[in-house]
Write a protein that holds these residues in place. Structure first.
Motif, PDB file in Angstrom:
ATOM      1  N   SER A 427       0.816  -1.138  -0.204  1.00 56.29           N
ATOM      2  CA  SER A 427      -0.223   0.461  -0.126  1.00 56.29           C
ATOM      3  C   SER A 427       0.424   1.189   0.150  1.00 56.29           C
ATOM      4  O   SER A 427       0.325   2.207  -0.664  1.00 56.29           O
ATOM      5  CB  SER A 427      -0.783  -0.141   1.043  1.00 56.29           C
ATOM      6  OG  SER A 427      -0.568   0.196   2.411  1.00 56.29           O
ATOM      7  N   LYS A 428       2.519   1.268   0.442  1.00 58.13           N
ATOM      8  CA  LYS A 428       3.533   2.099   0.508  1.00 58.13           C
ATOM      9  C   LYS A 428       3.532   2.756  -0.886  1.00 58.13           C
ATOM     10  O   LYS A 428       4.004   3.591  -1.464  1.00 58.13           O
ATOM     11  CB  LYS A 428       3.817   2.323   1.282  1.00 58.13           C
ATOM     12  CG  LYS A 428       3.442   2.575   2.761  1.00 58.13           C
ATOM     13  CD  LYS A 428       4.720   2.799   4.124  1.00 58.13           C
ATOM     14  CE  LYS A 428       4.035   3.097   5.523  1.00 58.13           C
ATOM     15  NZ  LYS A 428       2.858   3.323   5.639  1.00 58.13           N
ATOM     16  N   HIS A 433       3.000   6.211  -5.988  1.00 56.71           N
ATOM     17  CA  HIS A 433       2.701   5.934  -7.541  1.00 56.71           C
ATOM     18  C   HIS A 433       2.120   6.996  -7.788  1.00 56.71           C
ATOM     19  O   HIS A 433       1.902   7.658  -8.762  1.00 56.71           O
ATOM     20  CB  HIS A 433       2.151   4.229  -7.589  1.00 56.71           C
ATOM     21  CG  HIS A 433       2.240   4.354  -9.389  1.00 56.71           C
ATOM     22  ND1 HIS A 433       1.046   5.053  -9.424  1.00 56.71           N
ATOM     23  CD2 HIS A 433       2.981   3.491  -9.762  1.00 56.71           C
ATOM     24  CE1 HIS A 433       1.092   4.561 -10.760  1.00 56.71           C
ATOM     25  NE2 HIS A 433       2.233   3.798 -11.281  1.00 56.71           N
ATOM     26  N   ALA A 434       1.104   6.619  -6.938  1.00 61.11           N
ATOM     27  CA  ALA A 434      -0.151   7.605  -7.197  1.00 61.11           C
ATOM     28  C   ALA A 434       0.400   9.436  -6.531  1.00 61.11           C
ATOM     29  O   ALA A 434       0.175  10.069  -7.572  1.00 61.11           O
ATOM     30  CB  ALA A 434      -1.378   8.060  -5.676  1.00 61.11           C
ATOM     31  N   GLY A 435       1.323   9.387  -5.705  1.00 65.61           N
ATOM     32  CA  GLY A 435       2.099  10.875  -5.491  1.00 65.61           C
ATOM     33  C   GLY A 435       2.743  10.810  -6.817  1.00 65.61           C
ATOM     34  O   GLY A 435       2.706  12.516  -7.271  1.00 65.61           O
ATOM     35  N   THR A 436       3.464  10.097  -7.557  1.00 69.43           N
ATOM     36  CA  THR A 436       5.117  10.553  -8.911  1.00 69.43           C
ATOM     37  C   THR A 436       3.256  10.715 -10.248  1.00 69.43           C
ATOM     38  O   THR A 436       4.351  11.425 -11.145  1.00 69.43           O
ATOM     39  CB  THR A 436       5.536   9.069  -8.751  1.00 69.43           C
ATOM     40  OG1 THR A 436       6.028   8.718  -7.957  1.00 69.43           O
ATOM     41  CG2 THR A 436       5.892   9.300 -10.240  1.00 69.43           C
ATOM     42  N   SER A 451       7.924   3.520 -14.147  1.00 69.96           N
ATOM     43  CA  SER A 451       8.077   1.977 -14.056  1.00 69.96           C
ATOM     44  C   SER A 451       8.724   1.219 -12.980  1.00 69.96           C
ATOM     45  O   SER A 451       8.689   0.258 -12.571  1.00 69.96           O
ATOM     46  CB  SER A 451       9.291   2.513 -15.428  1.00 69.96           C
ATOM     47  OG  SER A 451      10.165   1.472 -15.503  1.00 69.96           O
ATOM     48  N   ILE A 452      10.230   1.870 -12.289  1.00 67.06           N
ATOM     49  CA  ILE A 452       9.981   1.497 -10.985  1.00 67.06           C
ATOM     50  C   ILE A 452       9.401   0.872 -10.159  1.00 67.06           C
ATOM     51  O   ILE A 452       9.030  -0.090  -9.523  1.00 67.06           O
ATOM     52  CB  ILE A 452      11.641   2.748 -10.676  1.00 67.06           C
ATOM     53  CG1 ILE A 452      12.449   2.916 -11.870  1.00 67.06           C
ATOM     54  CG2 ILE A 452      11.961   1.986  -8.971  1.00 67.06           C
ATOM     55  CD1 ILE A 452      13.639   3.797 -10.915  1.00 67.06           C
ATOM     56  N   LEU A 453       8.967   2.033 -10.127  1.00 65.64           N
ATOM     57  CA  LEU A 453       7.456   1.815  -8.991  1.00 65.64           C
ATOM     58  C   LEU A 453       6.273   0.386  -9.339  1.00 65.64           C
ATOM     59  O   LEU A 453       5.799  -0.379  -9.029  1.00 65.64           O
ATOM     60  CB  LEU A 453       6.868   3.243  -8.817  1.00 65.64           C
ATOM     61  CG  LEU A 453       7.057   3.767  -7.748  1.00 65.64           C
ATOM     62  CD1 LEU A 453       6.311   5.427  -7.785  1.00 65.64           C
ATOM     63  CD2 LEU A 453       7.266   3.185  -6.247  1.00 65.64           C
TER      64      LEU A 453
END
Ligand SMILES: [Zn+2]
Length: 474
Positions: A427-428, A433-436, A451-453
């Protein structure tokens, strides 16, 4: 018993199965062939026409190096002539290897980061490297169809555009020099479609390589002596993106014993000196479960400093909750100017070991939260401050080196965090991801971060379902 002293290098490399699914396999030779590049299909055919008769074949190899890695035409000629000498030796008794050679095509052509990445850390980078026929010599390999703390090389099977490193952190110069032509030949064999030879521990195509791996069997000779990759394999397959989260295996740099049947267990003090760069098979590591307290002491023992990354890989397989703070200490300590290589090797290995332990022991996210911090490049830039060169040209790392290394260490930390398989980590990672997605970032940076996430989320799932070892490069 003479072969007990062999060092073997395992390199991970992705292989494409006949079903088109990528199975990760160990490529023992970590990138030996990396410098060999097939010089292009046209040149290839031409040279075949010229030499394919009973005289064998001369494979043209073009080579490109990241411009900060010293590599001259003469260096490449030396590597290729030593690789060709192996073929020539074998050719005295095996006809298909007779007259088979590897030769440099054109001048070694340095590249900068606008052309190719300086290290192989991501699947997308593998795609770039293998989209071009030349061998690429890079700084680091931390991805090869799966996770790896550091590999000598990586090649598609079959395919083109091998990737290799010249130096293995922690290995001696004489080992590096001795193994280099074997690695190149091994990796070249992979690009021609050869798989590992598990039956002969001294084979060039053995899963573990050292300078003394010099045998090649008849069918391998037939493939190496042919102008066309084995099984009519399409070189284009190499450029195919590989599914993330496939099986992986970590490369291992030295041979344990020759792979003979004896299950004899060497003392752990000797085991860790084998210069393995990557993960040896899990079963081999598990033999040392009873030695955990001793291995944890060895982690900080100066006598074992050159083998620290091996010790960390071993701890990943046998460690428990109490091992985590020891690894955290390594991650959180500044990299020293005196033993920069060893320190970097240890930090490339520690996040994966920590995630593996967390996975096996079902540890909560808070136990490995340092990996979340270490997923930021800035974390590592700080810890590299002591090794920054005070002036251009002086010993140490310049700003670009620090940036590139910090980026790779951050990627490795994200992966270690992910392979815990923990729900909370998941979840973190999703939050991140959402923040990015909505962050004000330059678009290429955002794309790489996403892509890393995304990869990390896949790794998390694979690890949760199949265990952390399922995410390692084979
Ligand atoms: Zn291999």
């Amino acid at each position: 018993m003479f072969h007990m002293t062999l060092m073997r290098v395992f390199e991970p490399r992705p292989a494409f199965s006949s079903r088109g699914v990528i199975a990760m396999r160990h490529r023992h030779v970590a990138g030996l062939l990396g410098r060999l590049a097939i010089a292009g299909f046209a040149a290839f055919l031409l040279s075949e026409v010229q030499t394919a008769d009973a005289q064998g074949i001369d494979h043209p190899i073009c080579v490109r190096n990241f411009n900060k890695i010293p590599l001259t035409d003469a260096d490449v000629d030396d590597i290729l002539s030593r690789a060709s000498a192996i073929l020539s030796e074998v050719g005295t008794t095996r006809l298909p290897c007779q007259g088979v050679k590897l030769s440099r095509q054109g001048n070694v052509a340095p590249f900068d980061e606008s052309v190719f990445p300086r290290s192989l850390a991501l699947e997308s980078e593998f795609t770039k490297f293998t989209g071009d026929a030349c061998v690429k010599v890079v700084e680091r390999i931390i991805w090869c169809g799966g996770l790896v703390p550091g590999a000598l090389g990586c090649a598609p099977v079959p395919g083109q555009g091998l990737v290799v490193v010249r130096r293995v952190l922690g290995l001696t110069d004489s080992f590096n020099r001795g193994v280099e032509p074997v690695t190149w030949l091994h990796e070249f064999g992979h690009t021609r479609g050869l798989q590992h030879n598990a039956l002969d521990s001294l084979s060039v195509m053995a899963p573990g390589l050292g300078p003394t791996n010099r045998s090649i069997n008849d069918s391998e000779c037939a493939v190496l002596g042919s102008a066309v990759p084995a099984a009519g394999a399409a070189p284009l397959a190499a450029a195919m993106p590989m599914p993330a989260g496939g099986l992986i295996e970590l490369a291992q740099a030295t041979g344990v014993t020759p792979q003979s049947a004896e299950p004899a267990r060497m003392p752990v003090e000797e085991f860790v000196k084998q210069t393995f760069l990557h993960n040896p098979p899990l079963e081999k590591l598990k033999q040392y479960e009873g030695d955990l307290p001793k291995v944890q002491e060895m982690l900080f023992d100066p006598k074992f400093a050159p083998y620290r990354s091996n010790i960390i890989v071993l701890l990943g397989a046998i460690g428990n909750k109490d091992t985590i703070p020891l690894l955290a200490k390594i991650i959180d300590t500044n990299i020293s100017p005196e033993k920069t290589d060893v320190d970097i090797g240890a930090r490339l290995a520690a996040p994966l070991a920590m995630g593996t332990i967390a996975n096996r022991n079902n540890l909560p996210e808070k136990d490995i939260s340092i990996l979340r911090s270490a997923s930021q490049q800035g974390f590592w830039e700080q810890r590299l401050s002591l090794v920054k060169a005070p002036n251009p040209g002086s010993k140490g790392l310049d700003d670009d080196d620090v940036r590139a290394l910090s980026r790779d260490l951050a990627i490795q930390s994200t992966r270690g965090y992910a392979i815990s398989g923990s729900e909370e980590v998941r979840s973190k990672l999703q939050e991140e991801h959402a923040g990015t997605v909505s962050a004000a970032l330059p678009e290429p940076v955002r794309q790489e971060q996403l892509s890393i996430l995304n990869d990390a989320l896949k790794l998390n799932k694979t690890s949760k379902e199949m265990g952390a070892y399922a995410t390692f490069s084979k």
